[in-house]
Scaffold this active site. Structure first.
Site, PDB file in Angstrom:
ATOM      1  N   LYS A   1       0.830  -1.206   0.000  1.00 21.57           N
ATOM      2  CA  LYS A   1       0.000   0.000   0.000  1.00 21.57           C
ATOM      3  C   LYS A   1       0.861   1.252   0.000  1.00 21.57           C
ATOM      4  O   LYS A   1       0.657   2.172  -0.819  1.00 21.57           O
ATOM      5  CB  LYS A   1      -0.913   0.013   1.230  1.00 21.57           C
ATOM      6  CG  LYS A   1      -1.814   1.254   1.321  1.00 21.57           C
ATOM      7  CD  LYS A   1      -2.260   1.553   2.741  1.00 21.57           C
ATOM      8  CE  LYS A   1      -1.140   2.219   3.533  1.00 21.57           C
ATOM      9  NZ  LYS A   1      -1.616   2.722   4.849  1.00 21.57           N
TER      10      LYS A   1
ATOM     11  N   CYS B   1     -19.013   6.321   5.508  1.00 21.24           N
ATOM     12  CA  CYS B   1     -19.013   4.859   5.645  1.00 21.24           C
ATOM     13  C   CYS B   1     -18.023   4.438   6.734  1.00 21.24           C
ATOM     14  O   CYS B   1     -17.000   3.806   6.476  1.00 21.24           O
ATOM     15  CB  CYS B   1     -18.662   4.209   4.307  1.00 21.24           C
ATOM     16  SG  CYS B   1     -19.148   2.478   4.183  1.00 21.24           S
TER      17      CYS B   1
ATOM     18  N   CYS C   1     -25.544   5.475   7.255  1.00 18.43           N
ATOM     19  CA  CYS C   1     -26.308   4.941   6.116  1.00 18.43           C
ATOM     20  C   CYS C   1     -27.458   5.860   5.716  1.00 18.43           C
ATOM     21  O   CYS C   1     -27.860   5.892   4.549  1.00 18.43           O
ATOM     22  CB  CYS C   1     -26.848   3.547   6.455  1.00 18.43           C
ATOM     23  SG  CYS C   1     -25.567   2.309   6.786  1.00 18.43           S
TER      24      CYS C   1
ATOM     25  N   CYS D   1     -26.253   8.222   3.081  1.00 22.13           N
ATOM     26  CA  CYS D   1     -25.448   7.660   1.985  1.00 22.13           C
ATOM     27  C   CYS D   1     -26.297   7.525   0.729  1.00 22.13           C
ATOM     28  O   CYS D   1     -27.384   6.937   0.751  1.00 22.13           O
ATOM     29  CB  CYS D   1     -24.885   6.298   2.381  1.00 22.13           C
ATOM     30  SG  CYS D   1     -23.912   5.522   1.075  1.00 22.13           S
TER      31      CYS D   1
END
Length: 316
Positions: free
Chosen positions: A207, A277, A284, A287
């Protein structure tokens, strides 16, 4: 002249490869007896029981293209719409990663090799650490002198005081010293310009390597996947069958996501994970990808959470 012993055969091979044989009692399709008319049926043969016709089942045919099997391309069915919603929710770019991420921590007036080194140091410190803590630690390092030579000559106790309280700070002190020594001896004080070279450095994983290539060298070599990208990709169904760790998620995303989106997807999902998130109690209700809202059908596999909402101007 046609022989009286044999007659014309009209058996047919069907599309499935089976052979269709006419009725054995038919005088047209049997062997003729001497002195007997071909049109007269053989009574003895007519009395014989008919044997069952055995048909061999055809095996499965494997179609190949140019010596290889046809590639099977998979992509999430609604990924483009989901991505558009995430972009809309991230349009203000005011998440911690936008203000204090690795792209914002280095000295823009420093020489190129010093700037690249500070990007790498920021990425190394950011593991298991909030962006606010990482940014503060790098500011202290810059005030102390965040160059390869200076870090090599700094004792461990002083270096620990400068980067505390980043996560696993004692281990990171060791990694910073070892990496700086390698850069000094093998790369003339600069950082490697390949993923293979970067992952050789102590404390640098895939990463960090891909993000360093993108931010420091402006080369897209792969997708930088942290816990945010890993979590959200699985919630949105962007990993076929689900993945267990960030490295599996990186490979799964790179299999289908267009390459021109690889650089954007990291900061996009990291900020989305920091603001909406969330790992625990995600928002939610605000979203755009969640079906329990007024924004359309459900495009997220996560079960709805009754969480506090953000201000109504979140996506303005």
């Amino acid at each position: 002249m046609t022989s009286p012993y044999f007659v014309e055969s009209t058996a047919v091979i069907t599309r499935s490869g089976n052979k269709t044989v006419p009725h054995i009692g038919s005088s047209r399709f049997r062997r003729s007896s001497i002195g007997q008319s071909q049109a007269e049926p053989d009574k003895a043969l007519c009395l014989l029981p008919l044997a069952p016709i055995l048909r061999r089942r055809r095996g499965q045919v494997k179609v190949e293209y140019d010596g290889k099997e046809e590639p099977k391309h998979w992509e999430p069915p609604d990924w483009s719409k989901q991505l558009g919603h995430v972009r809309q929710m991230r349009s203000t770019r005011d998440a911690p990663v936008d203000l204090m991420g690795a792209e914002k921590c280095y000295d823009t007036h420093a020489p190129d090799e010093v700037r690249r080194y500070q990007v790498l140091v920021s990425l190394m410190l950011s593991s298991q650490t909030r962006d606010q803590v990482t940014s503060a630690a790098l500011q202290r390092l810059r005030a102390h002198g965040c160059t390869v030579d200076n870090i090599v000559n700094t004792d461990d106790d002083t270096l620990g005081q400068l980067i505390y309280p980043v996560g696993f700070w004692k281990t990171k002190v060791k990694y910073l010293k070892q990496t700086s020594v390698m850069l000094q001896r093998e790369f003339r004080g600069d950082i490697p310009n390949t993923v293979e070279g970067l992952v050789r450095l102590p404390g640098v994983g895939p990463k960090m390597a891909h993000l360093a290539m993108d931010i420091a060298w402006h080369q897209v070599s792969g997708i930088g996947v942290d816990t945010h990208v890993h979590r959200i990709s699985n919630r949105l169904g962007w990993t076929r069958g689900g993945t267990k760790n960030p490295e599996e998620t990186r490979k799964a995303l790179e299999d289908w996501l267009p390459r021109d989106l690889w650089s954007e997807i990291n900061w996009l999902l990291v900020g989305f994970g920091q603001q909406v998130c969330l790992p625990v109690n995600p928002l939610c209700s605000v979203c755009l990808n969640h079906g329990d809202t007024i924004f359309g059908p459900n495009l997220c596999g996560l079960i709805s959470h009754n969480t506090p909402t953000k201000p109504s101007n979140l996506y303005i």
